[in-house]
Design a protein around this motif. Structure first.
Motif, mmCIF file in Angstrom:
data_model
loop_
_atom_site.group_PDB
_atom_site.id
_atom_site.type_symbol
_atom_site.label_atom_id
_atom_site.label_comp_id
_atom_site.label_asym_id
_atom_site.label_seq_id
_atom_site.Cartn_x
_atom_site.Cartn_y
_atom_site.Cartn_z
ATOM 1 N N ILE A 200 -3.675 -0.912 -40.316
ATOM 2 C CA ILE A 200 -2.290 -0.684 -40.483
ATOM 3 C C ILE A 200 -1.913 -0.912 -42.056
ATOM 4 O O ILE A 200 -1.490 -0.297 -42.768
ATOM 5 C CB ILE A 200 -1.455 -1.872 -39.735
ATOM 6 C CG1 ILE A 200 -1.399 -1.204 -38.338
ATOM 7 C CG2 ILE A 200 -0.034 -1.744 -40.417
ATOM 8 C CD1 ILE A 200 -0.675 -2.304 -37.387
ATOM 9 N N ILE A 201 -2.640 -2.011 -42.640
ATOM 10 C CA ILE A 201 -2.367 -2.488 -43.988
ATOM 11 C C ILE A 201 -3.119 -1.416 -44.959
ATOM 12 O O ILE A 201 -2.342 -0.856 -45.780
ATOM 13 C CB ILE A 201 -3.165 -4.063 -44.261
ATOM 14 C CG1 ILE A 201 -2.240 -4.945 -43.421
ATOM 15 C CG2 ILE A 201 -3.208 -4.106 -45.641
ATOM 16 C CD1 ILE A 201 -2.883 -6.280 -43.698
ATOM 17 N N LYS A 202 -4.103 -0.830 -44.663
ATOM 18 C CA LYS A 202 -4.940 0.077 -45.359
ATOM 19 C C LYS A 202 -4.143 1.420 -45.242
ATOM 20 O O LYS A 202 -3.824 2.113 -46.224
ATOM 21 C CB LYS A 202 -6.171 0.213 -44.875
ATOM 22 C CG LYS A 202 -7.020 1.259 -45.466
ATOM 23 C CD LYS A 202 -8.405 1.627 -44.944
ATOM 24 C CE LYS A 202 -9.268 2.406 -45.972
ATOM 25 N NZ LYS A 202 -9.523 3.692 -45.310
ATOM 26 N N SER A 203 -3.539 1.617 -44.300
ATOM 27 C CA SER A 203 -2.805 2.682 -44.031
ATOM 28 C C SER A 203 -1.686 2.741 -44.663
ATOM 29 O O SER A 203 -1.092 3.877 -45.430
ATOM 30 C CB SER A 203 -2.632 3.330 -42.404
ATOM 31 O OG SER A 203 -3.884 3.511 -41.879
ATOM 32 N N LYS A 204 -0.825 1.474 -44.653
ATOM 33 C CA LYS A 204 0.503 1.488 -45.491
ATOM 34 C C LYS A 204 0.219 1.695 -47.029
ATOM 35 O O LYS A 204 0.833 2.359 -47.503
ATOM 36 C CB LYS A 204 0.809 0.325 -45.243
ATOM 37 C CG LYS A 204 1.744 0.290 -43.777
ATOM 38 C CD LYS A 204 2.208 -1.417 -43.414
ATOM 39 C CE LYS A 204 3.486 -1.821 -44.261
ATOM 40 N NZ LYS A 204 3.748 -3.183 -43.923
ATOM 41 N N ARG A 205 -0.831 1.076 -47.264
ATOM 42 C CA ARG A 205 -1.013 0.999 -48.987
ATOM 43 C C ARG A 205 -1.210 2.543 -49.356
ATOM 44 O O ARG A 205 -0.823 2.852 -50.278
ATOM 45 C CB ARG A 205 -2.602 0.164 -49.245
ATOM 46 C CG ARG A 205 -2.672 0.294 -50.663
ATOM 47 C CD ARG A 205 -3.884 -0.820 -50.916
ATOM 48 N NE ARG A 205 -3.672 -2.066 -50.170
ATOM 49 C CZ ARG A 205 -4.699 -2.674 -49.359
ATOM 50 N NH1 ARG A 205 -5.752 -1.884 -48.901
ATOM 51 N NH2 ARG A 205 -4.534 -3.768 -48.713
ATOM 52 N N GLU A 206 -2.123 3.442 -48.522
ATOM 53 C CA GLU A 206 -2.578 4.828 -48.994
ATOM 54 C C GLU A 206 -1.175 5.518 -48.909
ATOM 55 O O GLU A 206 -0.936 6.337 -49.583
ATOM 56 C CB GLU A 206 -3.474 5.120 -47.881
ATOM 57 C CG GLU A 206 -5.079 4.629 -47.758
ATOM 58 C CD GLU A 206 -5.907 5.024 -46.861
ATOM 59 O OE1 GLU A 206 -6.979 4.592 -46.963
ATOM 60 O OE2 GLU A 206 -5.512 5.837 -45.821
ATOM 61 N N VAL A 207 -0.544 5.609 -47.801
ATOM 62 C CA VAL A 207 0.618 6.218 -47.602
ATOM 63 C C VAL A 207 1.732 5.922 -48.721
ATOM 64 O O VAL A 207 2.523 6.856 -49.272
ATOM 65 C CB VAL A 207 1.312 6.078 -46.085
ATOM 66 C CG1 VAL A 207 2.569 6.846 -45.942
ATOM 67 C CG2 VAL A 207 0.262 6.728 -45.307
ATOM 68 N N SER A 208 1.955 4.673 -49.107
ATOM 69 C CA SER A 208 2.932 4.269 -49.890
ATOM 70 C C SER A 208 2.695 4.735 -51.292
ATOM 71 O O SER A 208 3.677 4.787 -52.149
ATOM 72 C CB SER A 208 3.253 2.751 -49.941
ATOM 73 O OG SER A 208 1.954 2.192 -50.421
ATOM 74 N N SER A 209 1.478 5.221 -51.559
ATOM 75 C CA SER A 209 1.044 5.808 -52.757
ATOM 76 C C SER A 209 1.274 7.051 -53.082
ATOM 77 O O SER A 209 1.138 7.626 -54.387
ATOM 78 C CB SER A 209 -0.555 5.194 -53.152
ATOM 79 O OG SER A 209 -1.320 6.073 -52.438
ATOM 80 N N LEU A 210 1.473 7.917 -51.895
ATOM 81 C CA LEU A 210 1.676 9.109 -51.876
ATOM 82 C C LEU A 210 2.944 9.691 -52.590
ATOM 83 O O LEU A 210 4.111 8.845 -52.515
ATOM 84 C CB LEU A 210 1.656 9.541 -50.608
ATOM 85 C CG LEU A 210 0.519 9.759 -49.766
ATOM 86 C CD1 LEU A 210 0.679 9.847 -48.219
ATOM 87 C CD2 LEU A 210 -0.790 10.531 -50.361
ATOM 88 N N GLY A 211 3.008 10.791 -53.365
ATOM 89 C CA GLY A 211 4.187 11.269 -53.917
ATOM 90 C C GLY A 211 5.162 11.834 -52.570
ATOM 91 O O GLY A 211 4.554 12.009 -51.433
ATOM 92 N N ASN A 212 6.534 12.028 -53.036
ATOM 93 C CA ASN A 212 7.423 12.466 -51.877
ATOM 94 C C ASN A 212 6.778 13.840 -51.241
ATOM 95 O O ASN A 212 7.087 14.194 -50.084
ATOM 96 C CB ASN A 212 8.744 12.570 -52.532
ATOM 97 C CG ASN A 212 9.508 11.231 -52.740
ATOM 98 O OD1 ASN A 212 9.101 10.332 -52.196
ATOM 99 N ND2 ASN A 212 10.372 11.455 -53.783
#
Length: 113
Positions: free
Chosen positions: A37-49
């Motif tokens: 979950i933590i890894k996925s949150k980090r990756e997803v939050s770094s994406l552009g809109n």
């Protein structure tokens, strides 16, 4: 960014993270689940809109996400209900806690839910 746009992005991020975690399941420990979950949150939050928008592949759901008026807050789960017959389960209806108990009794042990 206004509050609704920020909240809409937050909803999309949570949806995409949940999808990624479901794909990665099953987990052999709670620690592996939390790390995923933590890894996925980090990756997803770094994406552009735009990148995030493309990951919500269900057009109807994406349209709902974009049209809704979202805000951050706290809700009492006792006042929440599940989507009627979620996942085509005729018994899945009503209060969240009651349906959670029905899942324990009715859902196949191998279910990703």
């Amino acid at each position: 960014m206004d509050e609704n746009l920020s909240a809409t992005r937050g909803v999309k991020e949570v949806f995409v993270v949940a999808d990624r975690v479901k794909i990665a399941a099953p987990f052999n420990s709670e620690q592996v689940l939390i790390a995923t979950i933590i890894k996925s949150k980090r990756e997803v939050s770094s994406l552009g809109n735009h990148q995030l928008e493309l990951l919500v592949t269900d057009n109807v759901r994406r349209d709902y996400f974009n049209r809704a008026k979202w805000k951050f807050g706290t809700v009492d789960l006792n006042n929440c209900e599940v989507w009627k017959h979620m996942g085509s389960r005729p018994w899945a209806e009503g209060n969240l806690a009651a349906v959670a108990e029905l899942f324990r009794r009715n859902e196949d042990r191998d279910s990703r839910i």
